[in-house]
Write a protein that holds these residues in place. Structure first.
Motif, PDB file in Angstrom:
ATOM      1  N   ASP A   1       0.841  -1.202   0.000  1.00  0.00           N
ATOM      2  CA  ASP A   1       0.000   0.000   0.000  1.00  0.00           C
ATOM      3  C   ASP A   1       0.878   1.256   0.000  1.00  0.00           C
ATOM      4  O   ASP A   1       0.668   2.186  -0.803  1.00  0.00           O
ATOM      5  CB  ASP A   1      -0.921  -0.031   1.229  1.00  0.00           C
ATOM      6  CG  ASP A   1      -2.036   1.000   1.177  1.00  0.00           C
ATOM      7  OD1 ASP A   1      -2.346   1.483   0.069  1.00  0.00           O
ATOM      8  OD2 ASP A   1      -2.606   1.321   2.242  1.00  0.00           O
TER       9      ASP A   1
ATOM     10  N   HIS B   1       1.081   4.109  -2.792  1.00  0.00           N
ATOM     11  CA  HIS B   1       0.761   5.528  -2.501  1.00  0.00           C
ATOM     12  C   HIS B   1       1.783   6.436  -3.177  1.00  0.00           C
ATOM     13  O   HIS B   1       1.442   7.486  -3.714  1.00  0.00           O
ATOM     14  CB  HIS B   1       0.759   5.803  -0.993  1.00  0.00           C
ATOM     15  CG  HIS B   1      -0.404   5.163  -0.316  1.00  0.00           C
ATOM     16  ND1 HIS B   1      -0.432   4.877   1.014  1.00  0.00           N
ATOM     17  CD2 HIS B   1      -1.593   4.737  -0.798  1.00  0.00           C
ATOM     18  CE1 HIS B   1      -1.586   4.299   1.320  1.00  0.00           C
ATOM     19  NE2 HIS B   1      -2.305   4.206   0.231  1.00  0.00           N
TER      20      HIS B   1
ATOM     21  N   HIS C   1      -6.112   3.344  -7.042  1.00  0.00           N
ATOM     22  CA  HIS C   1      -6.864   3.203  -5.785  1.00  0.00           C
ATOM     23  C   HIS C   1      -8.380   3.141  -6.028  1.00  0.00           C
ATOM     24  O   HIS C   1      -9.073   2.339  -5.407  1.00  0.00           O
ATOM     25  CB  HIS C   1      -6.551   4.374  -4.848  1.00  0.00           C
ATOM     26  CG  HIS C   1      -5.450   4.060  -3.885  1.00  0.00           C
ATOM     27  ND1 HIS C   1      -4.152   3.897  -4.285  1.00  0.00           N
ATOM     28  CD2 HIS C   1      -5.456   3.840  -2.535  1.00  0.00           C
ATOM     29  CE1 HIS C   1      -3.401   3.605  -3.226  1.00  0.00           C
ATOM     30  NE2 HIS C   1      -4.171   3.572  -2.154  1.00  0.00           N
TER      31      HIS C   1
ATOM     32  N   HIS D   1      -7.074  -4.268   0.866  1.00  0.00           N
ATOM     33  CA  HIS D   1      -6.764  -3.060   0.093  1.00  0.00           C
ATOM     34  C   HIS D   1      -5.420  -3.166  -0.657  1.00  0.00           C
ATOM     35  O   HIS D   1      -5.346  -2.922  -1.861  1.00  0.00           O
ATOM     36  CB  HIS D   1      -6.762  -1.859   1.043  1.00  0.00           C
ATOM     37  CG  HIS D   1      -6.326  -0.587   0.425  1.00  0.00           C
ATOM     38  ND1 HIS D   1      -7.018   0.009  -0.603  1.00  0.00           N
ATOM     39  CD2 HIS D   1      -5.234   0.197   0.654  1.00  0.00           C
ATOM     40  CE1 HIS D   1      -6.384   1.114  -0.963  1.00  0.00           C
ATOM     41  NE2 HIS D   1      -5.288   1.248  -0.224  1.00  0.00           N
TER      42      HIS D   1
ATOM     43  N   LEU E   1      -4.435  -3.220  -4.998  1.00  0.00           N
ATOM     44  CA  LEU E   1      -3.537  -2.266  -5.676  1.00  0.00           C
ATOM     45  C   LEU E   1      -2.460  -3.004  -6.470  1.00  0.00           C
ATOM     46  O   LEU E   1      -2.107  -2.610  -7.586  1.00  0.00           O
ATOM     47  CB  LEU E   1      -2.876  -1.340  -4.655  1.00  0.00           C
ATOM     48  CG  LEU E   1      -3.815  -0.568  -3.723  1.00  0.00           C
ATOM     49  CD1 LEU E   1      -3.004   0.216  -2.706  1.00  0.00           C
ATOM     50  CD2 LEU E   1      -4.734   0.354  -4.508  1.00  0.00           C
TER      51      LEU E   1
HETATM   52 ZN    ZN Z   1      -3.822   2.779  -0.238  1.00  0.00          ZN
END
Ligand code: ZN
Ligand code: NZQ
Length: 383
Positions: free
Chosen positions: A192, A196, A265, A279, A283
């Motif tokens: 994650d 980002h 996202h 999550h 991604l």
């Molecule tokens: Zn994220």
């Protein structure tokens, strides 16, 4: 570089033993609601540390906030806050607990319907309760940003909200909490955080050199520390660098004055909403498709990524292939598979996601060029 204004008001208290500082940091005289998730904090000693530090404060507890926090659960906390006159919130958990607590903070005094107004339509909040956090899982940056993502299982939807009023007043980051995080969740957190950085880097090259070098520094740090973070007994230094990388990946240090593209996202959120995937996993599946389908718009940054992060001087389609291959092997090295078929997801889900984006008239990405047709191509690339 674009014009920008930058202010991040969250105070960070970082390091071993820093949970004890809660007693100095929490607002005195307010009734506190301490929110948490499924109970990991009761097994790893964090709960005891928090309660010890809060001795003498008036505290009520609200546990049971799910990973991908559920709107209906959070509304129960809102009712309790109203009834009890809660004046400050303390989230003790990962991104889900902190995000959920941001919604509670926004909804307590909100006059309208928090789901439709704040989450679906992005309305301005009214008064927002002050909130703080004790982070237990490095991943989302929620501890030092003003965003939250809330799920609604009843309708299989997931929407984001963001407003400067949602910054935590302070966040306590003690890297020792990482020791008890299951490996699967550490892998999710590293992935994650890595992505980002991508969402703020894989855009136009507008000569924002400091932001680019910072972003590359976070990429390289995450790749370097990952094997130690994933070890049976990670070192304190690896945990500390992991924790601060995750925060710096999404506390807006790397994005002032740069264009951003959060389409990976937005597509990933639909996979969580419809199929319940973690999550970070969503991604890792979507990103290679974004790189491949949007290659023309992102070519300069893909070439920069290969050169500055991986030391490979590739151009054009070769750079796209290197960027995809390096990123996928990194996710695979953490134990995360990167195809929809690896999770039993097929065309029906792809069609439903594309239908939802068409219905919303979605135009994602930094220039609105990630249209529903492009979303379809990205997801078909990942079947
Ligand atoms: Zn994220
Ligand atoms: O529920 P508990 O008991 O706390 O257990 C959690 C949960 O099962 C466990 N865990 C956390 N810290 C632990 C631990 N287990 C043992 N030891 C510890 N120290 O890990 C599991 C996952 O926790 P969760 O909070 O769901 O993970 P994460 O931090 O990855 O948060 C995911 C949520 O954040 C949203 C995601 O969409 C998702 O809903 N995001 C929020 C963002 C933001 N606010 O800026 C941006 C992100 O892109 C992301 O969308």
């Amino acid at each position: 570089m674009n014009n920008f204004e930058f202010q991040n008001p969250t105070k960070v208290v970082f390091g071993k033993g820093s949970i004890a500082k809660l007693s100095e940091l929490m607002y005195k005289g307010e009734k506190i609601m301490m929110t948490y998730g499924g109970g990991s904090i009761k097994k790893n000693g964090v709960y005891d540390q928090v309660m010890k530090a809060l001795k003498g404060f008036s505290v009520i507890e609200f546990g049971g906030i799910e990973p991908n926090p559920d709107y209906d659960t959070l509304m129960k906390a809102v009712e309790i806050c109203r009834k009890e006159g809660v004046g400050m919130l303390l989230a003790v958990g990962g991104g889900s607990v902190i995000d959920g607590t941001k919604l509670i903070a926004a909804a307590v005094d909100f006059k309208g319907d928090p789901w439709n107004d704040i989450l679906v339509k992005g309305a301005e909040p009214g008064e927002v309760l002050p909130l703080a956090s004790v982070l237990t899982m490095p991943a989302t940056g929620s501890e030092m940003n003003c965003n939250a993502v809330i799920s609604r299982r009843a309708t299989k939807e997931k929407f984001a909200m963001g407003h400067p009023k949602y910054y935590p007043v302070f966040s306590i980051l003690d890297p020792e909490v990482v020791y008890s995080i299951p490996k699967k969740q550490r892998a999710n957190g590293l992935t994650d955080s890595f992505i980002h950085v991508f969402e703020q880097y894989l855009t136009d090259d507008i000569n924002a050199k400091i932001q680019d070098r910072w972003a590359e520094g976070v990429f390289k740090t995450i790749v370097e520390i990952a094997p130690d973070v994933m070890a049976d007994k990670p070192s304190y230094d690896a945990c500390a660098n992991y924790m601060w990388s995750a925060t710096c990946a999404l506390n807006f240090f790397i994005c002032p004055g740069v264009n951003q593209d959060w389409s990976t996202h937005m597509i990933g959120h639909e996979l969580t909403a419809l199929c319940g995937l973690d999550h970070g996993v969503t991604l890792a599946i979507v990103l290679p498709g974004t790189m491949s389908v949007m290659r023309e718009a992102k070519m300069k940054k893909l070439e920069m990524f290969c050169k500055n992060v991986w030391g490979v001087d590739a151009k054009g389609d070769e750079a796209v292939n290197v960027a995809i291959q390096k990123s996928e092997s990194f996710f695979n090295s953490l134990g995360i598979k990167t195809r929809l078929s690896d999770y039993g997801i097929g065309e029906d889900v792809v069609n439903e996601i594309v239908r939802r984006f068409r219905e919303r008239g979605a135009k994602l990405g930094e220039h609105g060029i990630v249209t529903p047709d492009k979303v379809e191509a990205i997801l078909r690339d990942r079947l």
